[in-house]
Design a protein around this motif. Structure first.
Motif, short mmCIF file in Angstrom:
data_model
loop_
_atom_site.label_atom_id
_atom_site.label_comp_id
_atom_site.label_asym_id
_atom_site.label_seq_id
_atom_site.Cartn_x
_atom_site.Cartn_y
_atom_site.Cartn_z
N ALA A 129 45.41 41.90 38.25
CA ALA A 129 44.76 42.75 37.25
C ALA A 129 44.32 41.93 36.03
O ALA A 129 43.21 42.10 35.51
CB ALA A 129 45.70 43.88 36.82
N ILE A 130 45.21 41.03 35.59
CA ILE A 130 44.90 40.22 34.41
C ILE A 130 43.75 39.25 34.71
O ILE A 130 42.81 39.12 33.92
CB ILE A 130 46.16 39.45 33.95
CG1 ILE A 130 47.20 40.45 33.41
CG2 ILE A 130 45.80 38.42 32.87
CD1 ILE A 130 48.56 39.84 33.16
N ILE A 131 43.83 38.56 35.87
CA ILE A 131 42.77 37.61 36.22
C ILE A 131 41.43 38.33 36.41
O ILE A 131 40.40 37.84 35.98
CB ILE A 131 43.15 36.82 37.49
CG1 ILE A 131 44.29 35.85 37.17
CG2 ILE A 131 41.95 36.05 38.04
CD1 ILE A 131 44.79 35.06 38.35
N LYS A 150 36.06 39.14 34.13
CA LYS A 150 34.99 39.98 33.55
C LYS A 150 34.68 39.53 32.12
O LYS A 150 33.52 39.45 31.71
CB LYS A 150 35.39 41.45 33.56
CG LYS A 150 34.27 42.39 33.08
CD LYS A 150 34.70 43.83 33.13
CE LYS A 150 33.53 44.74 32.76
NZ LYS A 150 32.90 44.43 31.47
N PHE A 151 35.73 39.19 31.38
CA PHE A 151 35.52 38.73 30.00
C PHE A 151 34.71 37.44 29.98
O PHE A 151 33.77 37.30 29.20
CB PHE A 151 36.87 38.51 29.31
CG PHE A 151 36.76 37.91 27.94
CD1 PHE A 151 36.54 38.71 26.83
CD2 PHE A 151 36.85 36.54 27.75
CE1 PHE A 151 36.43 38.16 25.56
CE2 PHE A 151 36.73 35.98 26.49
CZ PHE A 151 36.52 36.80 25.40
N VAL A 152 35.09 36.49 30.85
CA VAL A 152 34.39 35.21 30.89
C VAL A 152 32.94 35.42 31.31
O VAL A 152 32.02 34.81 30.75
CB VAL A 152 35.10 34.23 31.84
CG1 VAL A 152 34.27 32.97 32.04
CG2 VAL A 152 36.47 33.85 31.29
N VAL A 192 40.57 41.65 26.70
CA VAL A 192 40.84 41.38 28.11
C VAL A 192 40.99 42.71 28.85
O VAL A 192 42.04 43.35 28.77
CB VAL A 192 42.14 40.54 28.29
CG1 VAL A 192 42.38 40.27 29.76
CG2 VAL A 192 42.03 39.25 27.52
N PRO A 193 39.96 43.16 29.56
CA PRO A 193 40.03 44.45 30.25
C PRO A 193 40.83 44.38 31.54
O PRO A 193 40.29 44.50 32.65
CB PRO A 193 38.55 44.77 30.51
CG PRO A 193 37.91 43.43 30.67
CD PRO A 193 38.67 42.48 29.77
N ALA A 194 42.15 44.13 31.42
CA ALA A 194 43.00 44.02 32.61
C ALA A 194 43.08 45.37 33.29
O ALA A 194 43.66 46.32 32.75
CB ALA A 194 44.39 43.53 32.21
N THR A 195 42.50 45.50 34.46
CA THR A 195 42.45 46.78 35.15
C THR A 195 43.02 46.64 36.55
O THR A 195 42.79 45.65 37.24
CB THR A 195 40.99 47.28 35.27
OG1 THR A 195 40.19 46.23 35.82
CG2 THR A 195 40.45 47.67 33.91
N LEU A 196 43.79 47.66 36.95
CA LEU A 196 44.40 47.68 38.27
C LEU A 196 43.46 48.42 39.22
O LEU A 196 43.30 49.63 39.12
CB LEU A 196 45.76 48.36 38.21
CG LEU A 196 46.59 48.37 39.49
CD1 LEU A 196 46.88 46.94 39.93
CD2 LEU A 196 47.89 49.11 39.27
N SER A 197 42.84 47.70 40.11
CA SER A 197 41.88 48.32 41.02
C SER A 197 42.59 48.93 42.22
O SER A 197 43.71 48.57 42.56
CB SER A 197 40.86 47.27 41.51
OG SER A 197 41.51 46.30 42.31
#
Length: 421
Positions: free
Chosen positions: A46-48, A53-55, A378-383
């Motif tokens: 999720a973090i990566i 997306k941020f990068v 950092v839009p850490a999202t759990l897909s």
């Protein structure tokens, strides 16, 4: 038959939960390995994913058709490069004007000079009794803001052609510098002292903190390139920036720029370029190298956790087989087939690992939510994909490590089972 199968599944589930309840400490230690393995995979994924997306957004903010000419490959340490790189000549201040004429398909050609802490330089900007030391001073031409949309003006204006032509002492400040020097007043029109020289503040950039892939706009102070050249003649490490319009072939424009650079630097035909041409994609490549190490580390941690958890599942199931030997004998005596017994114990193993997997997914989701709230950029999202992968990992561990005990139970002789005490 379907109803009976569902009833069997329910009984097996209840049996597995009873196994968990009957030996809580042993079950907790068994499930812990699965929890660690799954939660580390889920949270890191999720973090990566959020950082990727941020990068990518940051690369796009630098301009999808913006290109850089540098002396060394971007993102490298010059001291570690081979000798043929280190002896390259510096880029010159007059290159941009020649490229504008020689490369008609390239636009917004401009030169950038930088003085920053990462180059071993120290800077100081002051206003009255307030000061900022950790900043980057950059000399640019008017085309810079067009070539790099990341440097967008919030208030005031950017460097003009008149500023550049007359080397005017004007500066555009990053938002963090402006807030530090002028916490309770507007920075525009004020006179600041930058490395001993006075400058008029003509603009303030939009907020941009940056993350991992370079410093943000917040810590930049931009002055006219001509003024920069006059104030810091020792700053020789220049960068050329240009853009290619959407309706122009990229290879055509790049070819014009490369040929212009080769003529400027008098490179004989057949010899390789002594400069680098790159796009903002190099940030993505640099980030991919960094995340590669994180992925390897996460894989090692999760693999160890899943291995320990899997061995624990096998152990607890073997104990369960031993404790329920008579039960297995009774089931076989009244007609249960080997496949029925095997399925029963496999389902129990899967339930054990699914409990650990579910807890791991919840913990991973909690960690990703915490990161998103703590670091909003950092839009850490759990897909759903990774939730599914978490469940698949859990089931796979249960099936793999639960098969041996289940098969052992299925092959027990019913007469020996009934005699077992």
């Amino acid at each position: 038959m379907a109803l009976m199968t569902l009833e069997q599944a329910r009984e097996n589930f209840l049996a597995a939960m009873e196994t968990l309840r009957s030996s809580k400490v042993r079950s907790a230690l068994t499930v812990l390995g699965i929890v660690i393995g799954v939660s580390s995979v889920i949270s890191m994924a999720a973090i990566i994913q959020g950082l990727n997306k941020f990068v990518q957004d940051r690369v796009e903010s630098l301009g999808s058709r913006t290109y850089f000419i540098t002396r060394f490959p971007p993102g490298t340490d010059p001291s570690r490069l081979p000798q043929r790189y280190r002896v390259r000549k510096y880029l010159e201040y007059d290159y941009a004007s020649y490229i504008r004429e020689a490369a008609p398909h390239a636009e917004d050609v401009n030169t950038v000079g930088t003085r920053g802490f990462f180059l071993g330089d120290s800077n100081l900007i002051t206003y009255q009794d307030r000061s900022v030391e950790k900043l980057i001073v950059r000399g640019t031409e008017p085309e810079y803001a067009t070539a790099l949309p990341l440097f967008s003006i919030a208030r005031g204006r950017f460097i003009s052609a008149f500023d550049e032509e007359h080397a005017r002492p004007v500066v555009v400040l990053g938002a963090a510098i402006s807030e530090s020097l002028f916490p309770n007043e507007d920075a525009l029109g004020k006179t600041v002292r930058l490395n001993g020289s006075t400058y008029e503040v003509i603009g303030v950039f939009e907020h941009d903190q940056g993350l991992f892939v370079g410093p943000g706009v917040d810590i930049f102070a931009i002055i006219p390139l001509s003024k920069f050249h006059k104030e810091y003649p020792e700053a020789k490490e220049l960068v050329l920036i240009f853009t290619i319009p959407q309706d122009v072939n990229i290879e055509t424009a790049q070819g014009e720029v490369i040929q212009a650079m080769r003529r400027l630097r008098r490179i004989p035909p057949g010899r390789e370029n002594d400069f680098e041409l790159s796009s903002p994609d190099f940030l993505s490549h640099l980030w991919s190298q960094l995340t590669g190490a994180l992925v390897i580390l996460t894989t090692v941690i999760s693999s160890i956790g899943l291995l320990v958890g899997g061995i624990g599942v096998m152990n607890i199931m073997l104990i369960s087989v031993t404790e329920r030997t008579q039960e297995i004998g009774v089931r076989k005596a009244i007609g249960a087939r080997r496949a029925d017994v095997r399925l029963q114990f496999l389902l129990e193993a899967v339930v054990l690992t699914l409990v650990g997997g579910t807890i791991g997914i919840l913990i991973g989701a909690g960690i990703s939510t915490l990161v998103r709230l703590t670091v909003p950029s950092v839009p850490a999202t759990l897909s759903y994909l990774w939730v599914t992968i978490g469940f698949v990992i859990s089931v796979s561990v249960g099936l793999f490590f639960g098969y041996y005990p289940a098969n052992l139970a299925a092959n027990l002789d019913p007469i020996d089972c009934l005699r077992y005490e």
